[in-house]
Structures are given as structure tokens and as C-alpha cells.
Design an enzyme around this catalytic site. Structure first.
Site, PDB file in Angstrom:
ATOM      1  CB  ILE A 123      -1.010   0.042   1.180  1.00  0.00           C
ATOM      2  CG1 ILE A 123      -0.307  -0.114   2.535  1.00  0.00           C
ATOM      3  CG2 ILE A 123      -2.099  -0.988   0.999  1.00  0.00           C
ATOM      4  CD1 ILE A 123      -1.193   0.217   3.730  1.00  0.00           C
ATOM      5  CG  ASN A 130      -8.500  -7.218  22.017  1.00  0.00           C
ATOM      6  OD1 ASN A 130      -8.657  -6.070  22.414  1.00  0.00           O
ATOM      7  ND2 ASN A 130      -7.324  -7.815  22.044  1.00  0.00           N
ATOM      8  CG  ASN A 131     -11.939  -8.538  15.511  1.00  0.00           C
ATOM      9  OD1 ASN A 131     -12.361  -8.619  14.368  1.00  0.00           O
ATOM     10  ND2 ASN A 131     -12.167  -7.466  16.258  1.00  0.00           N
ATOM     11  CE1 TYR A 134      -2.242  -2.055  15.190  1.00  0.00           C
ATOM     12  CE2 TYR A 134      -3.147  -2.052  17.418  1.00  0.00           C
ATOM     13  CZ  TYR A 134      -3.318  -2.232  16.060  1.00  0.00           C
ATOM     14  OH  TYR A 134      -4.554  -2.585  15.560  1.00  0.00           O
ATOM     15  CB  THR A 186      -7.519  -0.752  17.062  1.00  0.00           C
ATOM     16  OG1 THR A 186      -7.421  -1.188  18.408  1.00  0.00           O
ATOM     17  CG2 THR A 186      -6.445   0.317  16.864  1.00  0.00           C
ATOM     18  CG  ASP A 187     -10.462  -1.362  21.625  1.00  0.00           C
ATOM     19  OD1 ASP A 187      -9.358  -1.704  21.154  1.00  0.00           O
ATOM     20  OD2 ASP A 187     -11.108  -2.073  22.433  1.00  0.00           O
ATOM     21  CD  GLU A 188      -4.691  -2.452  20.918  1.00  0.00           C
ATOM     22  OE1 GLU A 188      -3.526  -2.108  21.149  1.00  0.00           O
ATOM     23  OE2 GLU A 188      -5.012  -3.599  20.599  1.00  0.00           O
ATOM     24  N   GLY A 193       4.215  -0.621  28.996  1.00  0.00           N
ATOM     25  CA  GLY A 193       3.088   0.277  28.664  1.00  0.00           C
ATOM     26  C   GLY A 193       1.774  -0.463  28.465  1.00  0.00           C
ATOM     27  CG  HIS A 194      -0.224  -4.910  29.280  1.00  0.00           C
ATOM     28  ND1 HIS A 194      -0.118  -6.144  29.874  1.00  0.00           N
ATOM     29  CD2 HIS A 194      -1.233  -5.022  28.390  1.00  0.00           C
ATOM     30  CE1 HIS A 194      -1.029  -6.947  29.367  1.00  0.00           C
ATOM     31  NE2 HIS A 194      -1.715  -6.292  28.465  1.00  0.00           N
ATOM     32  NE  ARG A 206      -5.965  -5.568  25.554  1.00  0.00           N
ATOM     33  CZ  ARG A 206      -5.387  -4.888  26.555  1.00  0.00           C
ATOM     34  NH1 ARG A 206      -6.093  -4.559  27.626  1.00  0.00           N
ATOM     35  NH2 ARG A 206      -4.126  -4.534  26.490  1.00  0.00           N
ATOM     36  CE  LYS A 213      -5.306   0.576  12.650  1.00  0.00           C
ATOM     37  NZ  LYS A 213      -5.487   0.034  11.257  1.00  0.00           N
TER      38      LYS A 213
END
Ligand code: NAD
Ligand code: TYD
Length: 359
Positions: A71, A194-195, A165, A140-142, A298-299, A229, A169
């Protein structure tokens, strides 16, 4: 309601993209073509869609086209737009694993930021002000950061990304909406939790734990195992994406979630029970493999989505309850051991051998 003739699906050989392509070909109301544009990184596998290619590819009805390209390669994206008269983009392609982004952020910035910019810019030029087209950006919700014990992410929660990440995003989300506000590009955007489900690369929690159980390997739980999650079956995510593409308002964002919060350790115990039932082993045997390991830096502590906008405005509902979805997922991994072995060999294995030893 919108309808599309030629949908460019980026990242269609990854986990959610594969399921999305399959979803559309099983939807009788969709009669257009899908152009699957994927660079085939370690996470992309064209064999996921071998049956779709047989039925709908060159030797089938011609409704499925695969383009292997990056891409970030503007000329390749432009060529796809011209060759296939693209009237919708659904943009899944990304570097998607938080742990890898901590070890090596650069490819995340390249693909997730520059790649998204390239797609948006080519779409803007190719569509030249058309309003009967759509760019749907998958996020993502992150991007919202981390919640405390209470509260939910809504579409108006300020962005507060904390990993490379999620920062990449977040950046791509801002670009997508900026292209809508600045240039009038018809953009919709979704932020999903999360899927889990079939075809997920076995570096993510659910498939990793299933395979480690089957192989008698340690089950690595980060930190105290109490991070939370919100889990959603991939098919329900894709139905939501398709609903937004058909009926969502341009410039609007939609949260997608499972309303299904689990502490990691509880989810793992639930998976253990299911795998034990399916394999005829005892749960105790698998529980003995649980190993608490050093926490992810950083979790984020808790993610939880408020998806009432999607439900009330667009009428989306979930199809599966969690246990059904998780059991179906366990069965899928049990019956796809060769696929798992193949995707974990080659480029992925080389990278893991080099990087995970350093952790
Ligand atoms: P994945 O890692 O399984 O698949 C990514 C796909 O993108 C692969 O097929 C890969 O080959 C392709 N790709 C990567 N870089 C590329 C590039 N430069 N050019 C072209 N193709 C490239 O990811 P996934 O889990 O299917 O996630 C898909 C999207 O959904 C991502 O945008 C991710 O941020 C988002 N998302 C994922 C989850 C989840 O739980 N997995 C949740 C919410 C949002
Ligand atoms: P993951 O599947 O990587 O998704 P994300 O980081 O995008 O939420 O991880 C889900 C949760 O599980 C997260 O809190 C990190 C944790 N986790 C473990 O405890 N052990 C593991 O081996 C992995 C991969 C994740």
C-alpha cells in the site's frame, strides 16, 4: 443504501480481511468484484482464500482478483484504481501486533501511516470529488488509551494512544478524517475491540494459547493477568463493517465492540476448559502450563467499548454468544494444524528466533 461494483480490500489475506472477503462472497446481496490488495507480509496468506479464488477468480466467475502489492507503492495503488474502476476501499492492511511494534516500530509507521496516506491520496485523485464512492478505514479501540475500572470508550473519547501500534493507528485515523474534512473524500471509520476467530495469526492471545496447549508449551500470561479486553467474534466485526459501508454517514466514526469484557486470566481459564473438552485431556494438565511472565511495557489495563451508536443508528447486532464463538474458534484451530505450522515457519519463525530471545 450504498452499493458497490468494485471493492478494493487491503490486507485481505490477513485475519480480519480474509474473513471479510469470505463474508462478502457469502452475502447474496453483493454481486460486485473484490480486488484483494495485499503485500503478503508474514501475516498474510493467500491460501486462506484458495477456495474463494477457485470459485470467483480467473477460472471461476471473475469476481475475485488478487493483487500482490504494497500500500506504500503509489504506482501500484494507482494502477489498481485504474485497472479495476474501484468505487470503494475497505482498508484492513496494517502491521497489527502490539508486541512487534514495541520491538520494531518503523514498519508500523511505514505501513500504517504512510500506507494509509498513500491510499487516501490516490483515492482522492482517482475519485475527483465523486460522492458515490467510499473509503472505509478500519481501526482499533487501542487509539483511546487505557480505561480504569469503570467507563467505556465512546466515539467522542479523546485519543490517547500508548504503544507504537496504537499511535500509528491513531495517526492513520486522523489522516482519514482529515481527508474527509479537507477534501470532501467520503470516509467512514470504525474502531473495534479485540477480535477472535478463524484465520487469526497465532501470535495473538487466543490462537497462541490454543496452540501452546496443544503443543504442551508454557502459556505466557503478561503481568498479573488482570488486564481486560472486550472480545468480539470476527464475523460480527465484519458484519458491522459491511453495515457501516452500506449505510454509515460519511465523516462519521463508529465504535464496534463485544460488550464482553474478560480479564486475560479468566479468558485463558475459559479457553483451557474448552480445549480440554475438545481434546479429552484434563483442564488441570493445561492449567499447569500457565506461566506468569514479565509484563508488556506500557500495557494498557482495560479496554471497553460503548457501541450504542452502531446499534441505534444502523441496527447492528451480534450473532454469536461468546462461548459459541470461542468453541468454534477452538475447533477451527484443532482442525487447521497444518495451516498453523505453515504460517509459523519461514519469515515469521526467523523473526521470532531473533527477537523473542532478546526479550
Ligand atoms: P493481520 O496482521 O492479521 O493482517 C494484516 C494484513 O495486511 C496481512 O495480510 C498483511 O500481509 C497485510 N499488509 C501488511 N502490511 C502491508 C502493506 N504494506 N501493504 C499491503 N498489505 C499489507 O491483521 P488483522 O488482525 O486482520 O487486522 C486488520 C485490521 O484490523 C488492522 O488495520 C488492525 O489495526 C485492525 N484491527 C484489528 C483488531 C484485532 O483484534 N485483530 C481489532 C481492531 C482493529
Ligand atoms: P493481543 O492478542 O496481543 O491483543 P492486544 O494487545 O491488541 O489487545 O493481547 C491481548 C491481551 O493478552 C493483552 O492484554 C496482552 C495479553 N497477552 C498475554 O498475556 N500473553 C500473550 O502471550 C499475548 C500474546 C498477549
Amino acid at each position: 443504501m450504498r452499493s458497490f461494483a468494485n471493492i478494493l480490500v487491503t490486507g485481505g489475506c490477513g485475519f480480519i480481511g480474509t474473513n471479510f472477503v469470505r463474508h462478502l462472497f457469502s452475502d447474496k446481496s453483493f454481486s460486485g468484484r473484490i480486488i484483494n490488495f495485499d503485500a503478503l507480509t508474514y501475516a498474510g496468506n493467500p491460501e486462506n482464500l484458495a477456495d474463494i479464488d477457485a470459485a470467483h477468480g480467473k477460472r471461476g466467475d471473475g469476481r475475485y482478483i488478487f493483487v500482490r502489492a504494497d500500500i506504500c507503492d503509489r504506482a501500484a495503488v494507482e494502477k489498481a484504481f485504474t485497472d479495476y474502476e474501484i468505487d470503494a476501499v475497505v482498508h484492513f492492511a496494517a502491521e497489527s501486533h502490539v508486541d512487534r511494534s514495541i520491538l520494531g516500530p518503523e514498519t508500523f509507521i511505514r505501513t500504517n501511516v504512510m500506507g494509509t496516506y498513500t491510499l487516501l491520496d490516490v483515492a482522492r485523485n482517482a475519485w475527483a470529488g465523486r460522492k458515490d464512492v467510499l473509503f472505509h478505514h478500519i481501526s482499533t479501540d487501542e487509539v483511546f488509551g487505557s480505561l480504569g475500572d469503570s467507563g467505556y470508550f465512546t466515539e467522542t473519547t479523546p485519543y490517547d494512544p500508548r504503544s507504537p501500534y496504537s499511535a500509528s493507528k491513531a495517526s492513520s485515523d486522523h489522516l482519514a478524517l482529515a481527508y474527509h474534512h479537507t477534501y470532501g473524500l467520503p470516509v467512514t471509520l470504525s474502531n473495534c475491540s479485540n477480535n477472535y476467530g478463524p484465520w487469526q495469526f497465532p501470535e495473538k492471545l487466543v490462537p497462541l494459547m490454543i496452540l501452546n496447549m496443544l503443543e504442551g508449551k508454557p502459556l505466557p500470561v503478561y503481568g498479573d493477568g488482570k488486564n481486560i479486553r472486550d472480545w468480539l467474534f470476527v464475523e460480527d466485526h465484519n458484519e458491522a463493517v459491511w453495515t457501516i459501508m452500506k449505510s454509515g454517514a460519511a465523516g462519521r466514526t463508529y465504535n464496534i465492540g463485544g460488550e464482553n469484557e474478560w480479564e486475560n486470566i479468566d479468558l485463558l481459564n475459559c479457553l483451557i476448559e474448552l480445549v480440554a473438552e475438545e481434546t479429552g485431556k484434563t483442564a488441570a494438565e493445561y492449567k499447569a502450563l500457565i506461566t506468569y511472565v514479565k509484563d508488556r511495557p506500557g500495557h494498557d489495563r482495560r479496554y471497553a467499548i460503548d457501541c450504542s451508536r452502531l446499534k441505534t443508528e444502523l441496527g447492528w447486532t451480534r450473532s454469536l454468544n461468546f462461548e459459541e464463538g470461542l468453541r468454534a474458534t477452538v475447533r477451527w484451530y484443532l482442525s487447521h494444524r497444518e495451516w498453523c505450522a505453515r504460517v509459523r515457519s519461514g519469515e515469521y519463525k526467523t523473526w521470532m528466533d531473533k527477537n523473542y530471545l532478546e526479550r
